[in-house]
Each structure stands twice: as C-alpha cells, then as structure tokens.
Design a protein around this motif. Structure first.
Motif, PDB file in Angstrom:
ATOM      1  N   LEU A  24       0.835  -1.211   0.000  1.00 13.54           N
ATOM      2  CA  LEU A  24       0.000   0.000   0.000  1.00 13.54           C
ATOM      3  C   LEU A  24       0.868   1.260   0.000  1.00 13.54           C
ATOM      4  CD1 LEU A  24      -2.820   1.335   0.321  1.00 13.54           C
ATOM      5  CD2 LEU A  24      -2.431   1.258   2.792  1.00 13.54           C
ATOM      6  N   THR A  25       1.874   1.313   0.877  1.00 12.12           N
ATOM      7  CA  THR A  25       2.731   2.509   0.904  1.00 12.12           C
ATOM      8  C   THR A  25       3.482   2.652  -0.416  1.00 12.12           C
ATOM      9  OG1 THR A  25       4.574   1.322   1.920  1.00 12.12           O
ATOM     10  CG2 THR A  25       3.083   2.445   3.411  1.00 12.12           C
ATOM     11  N   ALA A  26       3.872   1.520  -1.009  1.00 13.58           N
ATOM     12  CA  ALA A  26       4.581   1.598  -2.295  1.00 13.58           C
ATOM     13  C   ALA A  26       3.685   2.190  -3.369  1.00 13.58           C
ATOM     14  CB  ALA A  26       5.074   0.208  -2.706  1.00 13.58           C
ATOM     15  N   LEU A  27       2.412   1.769  -3.386  1.00 15.85           N
ATOM     16  CA  LEU A  27       1.491   2.280  -4.398  1.00 15.85           C
ATOM     17  C   LEU A  27       1.219   3.775  -4.197  1.00 15.85           C
ATOM     18  CD1 LEU A  27      -1.061  -0.664  -4.628  1.00 15.85           C
ATOM     19  CD2 LEU A  27       0.508   0.102  -6.409  1.00 15.85           C
ATOM     20  N   ILE A  28       1.021   4.169  -2.932  1.00 17.79           N
ATOM     21  CA  ILE A  28       0.777   5.597  -2.658  1.00 17.79           C
ATOM     22  C   ILE A  28       1.992   6.412  -3.094  1.00 17.79           C
ATOM     23  CG2 ILE A  28       0.405   7.324  -0.850  1.00 17.79           C
ATOM     24  CD1 ILE A  28      -0.975   5.141   0.795  1.00 17.79           C
ATOM     25  N   THR A  29       3.171   5.969  -2.655  1.00 17.64           N
ATOM     26  CA  THR A  29       4.384   6.719  -2.960  1.00 17.64           C
ATOM     27  C   THR A  29       4.630   6.777  -4.458  1.00 17.64           C
ATOM     28  OG1 THR A  29       5.278   5.866  -0.898  1.00 17.64           O
ATOM     29  CG2 THR A  29       6.809   6.989  -2.347  1.00 17.64           C
ATOM     30  N   ALA A  30       4.460   5.642  -5.125  1.00 16.19           N
ATOM     31  CA  ALA A  30       4.717   5.608  -6.573  1.00 16.19           C
ATOM     32  C   ALA A  30       3.776   6.566  -7.302  1.00 16.19           C
ATOM     33  CB  ALA A  30       4.554   4.182  -7.104  1.00 16.19           C
ATOM     34  N   THR A  31       2.508   6.590  -6.881  1.00 16.75           N
ATOM     35  CA  THR A  31       1.548   7.501  -7.506  1.00 16.75           C
ATOM     36  C   THR A  31       1.974   8.952  -7.306  1.00 16.75           C
ATOM     37  OG1 THR A  31      -0.204   5.920  -7.016  1.00 16.75           O
ATOM     38  CG2 THR A  31      -0.884   8.158  -7.596  1.00 16.75           C
ATOM     39  N   LEU A  32       2.304   9.287  -6.052  1.00 18.85           N
ATOM     40  CA  LEU A  32       2.666  10.672  -5.756  1.00 18.85           C
ATOM     41  C   LEU A  32       3.940  11.072  -6.486  1.00 18.85           C
ATOM     42  CD1 LEU A  32       1.839  10.769  -1.938  1.00 18.85           C
ATOM     43  CD2 LEU A  32       0.526  11.751  -3.826  1.00 18.85           C
ATOM     44  N   VAL A  33       4.935  10.172  -6.461  1.00 14.89           N
ATOM     45  CA  VAL A  33       6.196  10.486  -7.117  1.00 14.89           C
ATOM     46  C   VAL A  33       5.989  10.680  -8.615  1.00 14.89           C
ATOM     47  CG1 VAL A  33       8.446   9.522  -7.725  1.00 14.89           C
ATOM     48  CG2 VAL A  33       7.641   9.384  -5.386  1.00 14.89           C
ATOM     49  N   SER A  34       5.080   9.909  -9.191  1.00 16.68           N
ATOM     50  CA  SER A  34       4.869  10.031 -10.636  1.00 16.68           C
ATOM     51  C   SER A  34       4.279  11.400 -10.986  1.00 16.68           C
ATOM     52  CB  SER A  34       3.960   8.906 -11.133  1.00 16.68           C
ATOM     53  OG  SER A  34       2.627   9.132 -10.742  1.00 16.68           O
ATOM     54  N   VAL A  35       3.595  12.026 -10.036  1.00 15.85           N
ATOM     55  CA  VAL A  35       3.016  13.352 -10.302  1.00 15.85           C
ATOM     56  C   VAL A  35       3.975  14.474  -9.912  1.00 15.85           C
ATOM     57  CG1 VAL A  35       1.161  14.936  -9.639  1.00 15.85           C
ATOM     58  CG2 VAL A  35       0.644  12.533 -10.079  1.00 15.85           C
ATOM     59  N   THR A  36       4.603  14.344  -8.746  1.00 17.60           N
ATOM     60  CA  THR A  36       5.338  15.478  -8.177  1.00 17.60           C
ATOM     61  C   THR A  36       6.845  15.329  -8.261  1.00 17.60           C
ATOM     62  OG1 THR A  36       5.501  14.505  -5.971  1.00 17.60           O
ATOM     63  CG2 THR A  36       3.496  15.745  -6.488  1.00 17.60           C
ATOM     64  N   GLY A  37       7.333  14.172  -8.685  1.00 11.55           N
ATOM     65  CA  GLY A  37       8.763  13.935  -8.568  1.00 11.55           C
ATOM     66  C   GLY A  37       9.109  13.549  -7.139  1.00 11.55           C
ATOM     67  N   ALA A  38      10.399  13.373  -6.879  1.00  9.07           N
ATOM     68  CA  ALA A  38      10.831  12.868  -5.580  1.00  9.07           C
ATOM     69  C   ALA A  38      10.908  14.002  -4.569  1.00  9.07           C
ATOM     70  CB  ALA A  38      12.177  12.174  -5.712  1.00  9.07           C
ATOM     71  N   ILE A  39       9.958  14.039  -3.643  1.00  7.62           N
ATOM     72  CA  ILE A  39       9.985  15.042  -2.586  1.00  7.62           C
ATOM     73  C   ILE A  39      10.439  14.350  -1.313  1.00  7.62           C
ATOM     74  CG2 ILE A  39       8.623  16.665  -1.250  1.00  7.62           C
ATOM     75  CD1 ILE A  39       6.731  16.846  -3.658  1.00  7.62           C
ATOM     76  N   GLY A  40      11.649  14.649  -0.914  1.00  6.22           N
ATOM     77  CA  GLY A  40      12.243  13.939   0.212  1.00  6.22           C
ATOM     78  C   GLY A  40      11.880  14.550   1.549  1.00  6.22           C
ATOM     79  N   PHE A  41      12.158  13.809   2.603  1.00 10.40           N
ATOM     80  CA  PHE A  41      12.141  14.258   3.994  1.00 10.40           C
ATOM     81  C   PHE A  41      10.760  14.470   4.592  1.00 10.40           C
ATOM     82  CE2 PHE A  41      16.544  15.187   3.047  1.00 10.40           C
ATOM     83  CZ  PHE A  41      17.133  14.600   4.146  1.00 10.40           C
ATOM     84  N   VAL A  42       9.746  14.671   3.769  1.00 12.65           N
ATOM     85  CA  VAL A  42       8.406  14.824   4.344  1.00 12.65           C
ATOM     86  C   VAL A  42       8.019  13.557   5.090  1.00 12.65           C
ATOM     87  CG1 VAL A  42       5.976  15.203   3.810  1.00 12.65           C
ATOM     88  CG2 VAL A  42       7.725  16.418   2.535  1.00 12.65           C
ATOM     89  N   GLY A  43       8.203  12.423   4.408  1.00 16.61           N
ATOM     90  CA  GLY A  43       7.831  11.151   5.009  1.00 16.61           C
ATOM     91  C   GLY A  43       8.719  10.752   6.159  1.00 16.61           C
ATOM     92  N   LEU A  44       9.927  11.256   6.161  1.00 15.84           N
ATOM     93  CA  LEU A  44      10.862  10.893   7.230  1.00 15.84           C
ATOM     94  C   LEU A  44      10.595  11.691   8.498  1.00 15.84           C
ATOM     95  CD1 LEU A  44      13.455   9.475   8.206  1.00 15.84           C
ATOM     96  CD2 LEU A  44      14.746  11.330   7.166  1.00 15.84           C
ATOM     97  N   VAL A  45      10.420  12.984   8.351  1.00 17.68           N
ATOM     98  CA  VAL A  45      10.436  13.880   9.509  1.00 17.68           C
ATOM     99  C   VAL A  45       9.051  14.105  10.108  1.00 17.68           C
ATOM    100  CG1 VAL A  45      10.899  16.250  10.199  1.00 17.68           C
ATOM    101  CG2 VAL A  45      12.549  15.013   8.795  1.00 17.68           C
ATOM    102  N   LEU A  46       8.032  14.270   9.255  1.00 17.98           N
ATOM    103  CA  LEU A  46       6.731  14.675   9.785  1.00 17.98           C
ATOM    104  C   LEU A  46       6.078  13.659  10.717  1.00 17.98           C
ATOM    105  CD1 LEU A  46       5.239  16.782   6.913  1.00 17.98           C
ATOM    106  CD2 LEU A  46       6.633  17.442   8.849  1.00 17.98           C
ATOM    107  N   PRO A  47       6.238  12.342  10.461  1.00 15.91           N
ATOM    108  CA  PRO A  47       5.672  11.405  11.441  1.00 15.91           C
ATOM    109  C   PRO A  47       6.261  11.605  12.839  1.00 15.91           C
ATOM    110  CG  PRO A  47       6.205  10.250   9.423  1.00 15.91           C
ATOM    111  CD  PRO A  47       6.764  11.634   9.281  1.00 15.91           C
ATOM    112  N   HIS A  48       7.524  11.988  12.906  1.00 13.82           N
ATOM    113  CA  HIS A  48       8.128  12.234  14.224  1.00 13.82           C
ATOM    114  C   HIS A  48       7.501  13.456  14.879  1.00 13.82           C
ATOM    115  CE1 HIS A  48      11.097   9.099  13.968  1.00 13.82           C
ATOM    116  NE2 HIS A  48      11.378   9.469  12.746  1.00 13.82           N
ATOM    117  N   ALA A  49       7.291  14.492  14.085  1.00 10.45           N
ATOM    118  CA  ALA A  49       6.631  15.682  14.622  1.00 10.45           C
ATOM    119  C   ALA A  49       5.247  15.324  15.139  1.00 10.45           C
ATOM    120  CB  ALA A  49       6.530  16.749  13.539  1.00 10.45           C
TER     121      ALA A  49
END
Lengths: 271, 355
Positions: free
Chosen positions: B265-290
C-alpha cells in the motif's frame, strides 16, 4: 480442556529442535520448562502460541487444532511474554498495556471501551504498575518492563500465559516478585526457566527438555534429582530439602567429564 | 477558532493526555489549518490575488454564486494555484502517512517512503523515458516513474526475501537498491542526456509541482484518501508492531500478511505521488516524528495527525518555493530538504540522548 501439545515435532534450520513433546497442563497450574540452552524451550513455546506449526503432532486449544484457528481467536485465549521485547517507540506504560486489548477489537473500534479500560486498569493494579501508568516505557527499570509485559498479557484476559525466561536480567528480588505474581494468576502458565531453585519454588510441575526431547516431567521434587541434573545439564549438583520442606539445588564448580558443553544448537535462530 | 474545552476526567475513556477528545479537537483544528493554508497559499505569487478573490472563484466554480471575477484571476486561481496547492496537500499527507506506517512496520525511526528504493526507481524510470525516449509518448515521464518505482519496490522485496526476510533485511535491501537506481539514473543522464534534457529531468528529480492539473489532483486525492482509510483500519495492527513480530503475532496479528499488505500500500501511494510530483524527500521521514511528539505513538491519532501536518507543511513549502526566487521556481524537494535536514539531525540527537 486447555492448550495442549501432543507429540509435536519441529525442525528449525535443518535441526531437530522439538522432538515428540507432549504437554497437557492442568488448568490453572504453573508449568516450568527446564533444560539447557538450545534444548528447545523457546521453540516449544513458539509451537504453543501458534507462530510456528509442528511438522507432526498437534497443538490444540480446547480441542481445536491451533493452525485451524484465526490468529485473533488464539490471541483471545493465549498471551505471550517473550524475551527481549523492547521498543524504540516513545510509548507510555498504559498504552503498552492497552496493546493487550487489540485481540478484542474490530478494525474500526472496540466492542466496549469501558470493558477495555477496566481490563487495562485491573492488569496495571495486578502487576503493581497503577502508579506508573503514565510513565514512559524508557523510564522503567528492567523489572518494571517485564511487569508491564505481563500486565499487557493480562489485559488480553487469557486463559493461558506463555513466558520465555521472564526473569532474565532481573535481580533476585524482582525474579521472586515476578514469579510469585505469575504463579498466583488465575491462568495456566507455561514458563521457560533457567533457575532450578525458582522452578522448584513456583512451578506445580516441570518438564525437562534435552535436545528437543522431554526427558522427565512431574512435580519438581520428584523430577529434579542430582542424577538428572548431571545428565541433562552436565553439572554436579546437590539436591536437598530445607527445613520448610522446600527443594534446594546447590551446584558444584567444575564440569562433569561427560558433559559436552554448549553445542552449536545453542545459537539463536537466524532470522 | 475553537473554544477551550476542559478535558473532564469523569466519564468514558478520555482520561489521558492523548485522549479522544483532545485528538478530535486537534484534528478539527488541523482540517481548518489545511483549508486556511490552501487559501492563503493561493494568494501568494507575482499576480495579485486576494483571499476575497479566492473565495469568489471557489464559490463560482462550486456553483454557489455568480460573482464577477476577472478572467485572468479566475484562471490563475482555478487552473494554476488551486490544483497545485491541493496536490501539494495530498502529497504531504500521503508521504507523511507512508513514513509513519513504514517506521512502525520496520521498527526503524529513520524509515521513510523512499527507503524501499521507490524514489530512485521512479527517477530511473523517468530518465529512461525522458532521456532515452523509450516508449516516451505512450507512457510519459509520470508513467515511467510509476513503473520504475514499483519495479524497484518489487526488487527490494525479492532481495529481502532471498536474504531470509525480516525487517532489517528489508532495510538493507532498500538501501542497496536505492544506491543501484541512483547510479543508473546518473549513468543515463551523463551518458545520454543533452543540456536541455538534463535540466528538465533534474527539475523533476528534485520534486516539482509545476503545471499540475485537475486530473493530477483527482488521482492524488483519491489514492491518498483510500490510503488514509486503509491505514486507519489497520491502526491497531500497527500499534501491535511496537514490540516486534512475536508480540504482534501473540496479539492476534497475521504478521507477514499485514506487513506485506501495508508495504505494498505505501509503495502504491508513494509511486503515484512520485509520478506526479517527482521525488519530494524528507516529508515522510520527519513529519511522522513531529506528529508523534504532538499526538503520541498510537496510530489511530498518529495517522490523521501526520496526514494533516504533512498537508499543511507541503502547501507552505510549495508556496514558498514558488515565490522565494520568483520568477525562477525552486524545486519543492529543495525546500523540504532545507527544512527536513535540520529536523532530521534533531531526531538523531534526541535518539542518542534517549539511549
């Protein structure tokens, strides 16, 4: 009827780790699984909680084969306190104990929130953690963490409790406290233990495992003899009874000539 | 805004700091914050658009009013900035929950949606289409990225399985595959791309919301909404992973099935988003911690909280990247990394102290 193993056999990584072991605990009793490292205690517990399936023989819960039951149904009857269960999550004790209510929930909610909170509160009280409920996991001592795991298991409201060396890394006082807590619980407990004296104090019956085989079983006073300890553990021991009628085991330094020390089977399983 | 409500300790289950009432209040506040952020972000930019204009345009298009608005402003709001802001919100929410889920499933605080080679796989897919021109007109840059992302994910899962399974093997396989696909991407660019192609592809590789359209919004919104719903349905299972597989299994979770399902599921969500927006890093890494700092680690609150924080964060980062160096837009991935890296360091320092 309870959780029973009947002539279960399991190979792990090509090695025979459980060899035709039968276990039929009477309801409400405390059973000690004894034996040297690698004798199959943890493996037998994994068969009993259904995370592994025996190659032959069956594990049954109320007469139904464990592998035919849904994991959640097993979890409503059988709770597990395993070794080395630690977390990086910054979680509070109450939330750790709440994990025990997961088997009683559906996907989107719980049958009864009040029932859940009652079970959590009771488990915290039972384990003496009520005043630490809002503390963070990382602030707990080793003994408190083990008690929190037991509270989590109790919140599951199981009839069977499986514990894998729950006294590891605890000081003597906490070992005694923890095992007397477990032996007083109104559940059937199967505990893998290293300490023969503790087993003698707290277990109604013990099963001695050696290379996957159950080589002796029965009340500690009948089973734990100097001969058996020499044969299974490869150490000299003096077994006596103190003035209060309690079994005591004293060990002598120096291995027996026939002992084969730790074998490669003792290595923990590769994941 | 919201009136303060005393969290009475009397009845029900809401007695703890992370209680249901508190979570509900914060979530309502979060939804309001997302809406306000989108509205405010739309007003930013070279063309002068006010909040009143935004409101009028929205009401007109929703058929609720017929307020005269200049055609240029209508086009800027409705065709350009609104779809862009909404896509940013969806991307932030989606990448955030993917990070939260992966950190829990893999029991690694540094896991993020791109750990499984997804982003570098997407990059390779995009440059193979964009630079080499393989099947270019049929698949497009986005299609290439989507296919590349899923191929990389499949490779990681295969490698992890060959290496004997387990969460640490998944992470190692992900790291290896990320390196491999990054190298392939660089290789294709250096060996085959001319200057124009390089600039076009690089902008996309760093993440960009330039020129997103309403069909992009629809795609991202649907995928992210379904993703949030499924993650919420599995929030208790995710909680159960806190103490590892064995405890999760003893709590009634079908560990292997649930983990594979949620990773796909996460792979499908990420692949969809990346295909539209390109690779946007750090959002997925940092925001869950916040989100964990604010809402605690229980996933029933963490998932929606991460989604909302991610949405607000991305809307603002995109707005700022759009106007900071105007007329030259900054790739949005640069903006998230500039904020994300210091936050990442803070997490590392905090973890060191915790031990």
């Amino acid at each position: 009827m309870t959780l029973q193993a009947d002539r279960v056999v399991w190979h792990r990584g090509g090695k025979l780790v459980v060899d035709e072991v039968t276990l039929r605990p009477a309801p409400g009793t405390t059973i000690g699984l004894l034996g040297p490292n690698g004798s199959g205690k943890s493996s037998l517990l994994r068969l009993l909680n259904g995370t592994a399936k025996p190659e032959s023989g069956v594990v049954t819960l109320d007469g139904a084969e464990l592998s035919s039951l849904a994991r959640r149904d097993i979890a409503r009857s059988v709770a597990v306190v395993s070794q080395h269960a630690d977390t990086d999550v910054d979680i509070r004790v109450r939330d750790v104990v709440r994990l025990g209510r997961i088997p009683h929930r559906g996907s989107f909610g719980t049958a009864s929130a009040t029932r859940d909170e009652e079970a959590v509160a009771e488990a915290l009280r039972h384990t003496g953690l009520a005043d630490k409920a809002d503390q963070r996991w990382h602030t707990l001592s080793g003994g408190e963490r083990q008690r929190a795991h037991i509270a989590r298991a109790l919140a599951q409201e199981p009839r069977e409790l499986l514990l894998d060396e729950p006294t590891n890394h605890l000081d003597i006082r906490h070992q005694l406290e923890l095992l007397s807590l477990v032996s007083r619980l109104p559940v059937t407990s199967v505990i893998a233990l290293h300490d023969l004296n503790l087993a003698a104090i707290f277990c109604d019956e013990v099963i001695i495992l050696e290379r996957g085989r159950a080589v002796a079983a029965g009340p500690p006073r009948e089973v734990l003899t100097a001969e058996l300890i020499a044969r299974v553990y490869g150490v000299r021991a003096r077994v006596g009874v103190d003035e209060r009628g309690r079994l005591t085991v004293l060990f002598e330094p120096g291995a027996l000539e026939s002992s084969d020390e730790l074998t490669p089977e003792d290595a923990p399983p590769a994941w | 805004m919201t009136t303060p409500v005393t969290d009475g300790t009397g009845s029900g289950s809401g007695t703890s700091p992370g209680s249901t009432l508190r979570v509900v209040l914060l979530l309502v506040g979060g939804i309001v914050a997302v809406a306000l952020s989108v509205g405010a972000a739309i007003t930013l930019g070279p063309a002068d658009v006010s909040l009143v204009n935004v409101r009028d345009v929205l009401l007109n298009h929703l058929g609720l009013a017929d307020i005269p608005v200049r055609v240029v402003k209508d086009a800027i709001v409705w065709e350009e900035r609104l779809p862009r802001a909404l896509t940013a919100a969806a991307a932030g929410a989606g990448l955030g929950i993917c990070g939260a889920v992966m950190q829990s499933l893999l029991r690694n605080p540094l896991a993020d949606p791109f750990l499984l080679g997804i982003s570098s796989g997407a990059s390779t897919g995009a440059v193979v289409i964009g630079v080499l021109g393989v099947g270019g007109s049929v698949i497009g840059l986005s299609g290439g990225a989507f296919i590349g992302a899923l191929l990389a994910f499949a490779l990681v899962m295969l490698l992890a399985r060959l290496a004997g399974g387990g969460t640490d093997r998944v992470i190692l396989a992900g790291v290896a595959s990320t390196q491999l696909f990054s190298a392939l991407t660089s290789f294709v660019i250096f060996a085959f791309a001319d200057a124009d192609e390089t600039r076009g592809v690089m902008f996309w590789l760093l993440g960009s919301l330039e020129g997103v359209r309403w069909d992009d919004v629809a795609l991202c919104a649907v995928v992210v909404a379904v993703g949030i719903a499924l993650c919420l349905a599995y929030s208790h299972a995710l909680d159960a992973f806190s103490f590892g597989d064995e405890i999760a299994a003893s709590l009634g979770i079908a560990v292997a099935r649930v983990r594979l399902g949620l990773l796909v599921l996460t792979a499908l969500i990420t692949a969809t988003l990346v295909s539209v927006t390109g690779a946007i890093g750090f959002v997925g890494l940092v925001l869950p911690h916040a989100a964990r700092f604010l809402f605690g680690p229980r996933h029933a609150g963490l998932i929606p909280a991460t989604a909302l924080i991610g949405a607000v964060f991305m809307v603002w980062v995109d707005a700022v990247s759009r106007v900071a160096f105007q007329p030259t837009p900054l790739p949005v991935g640069v903006g998230t990394a500039l904020v994300g890296v210091p936050a990442f360091v803070l997490i590392l320092v905090r973890n060191r102290r915790g031990q």
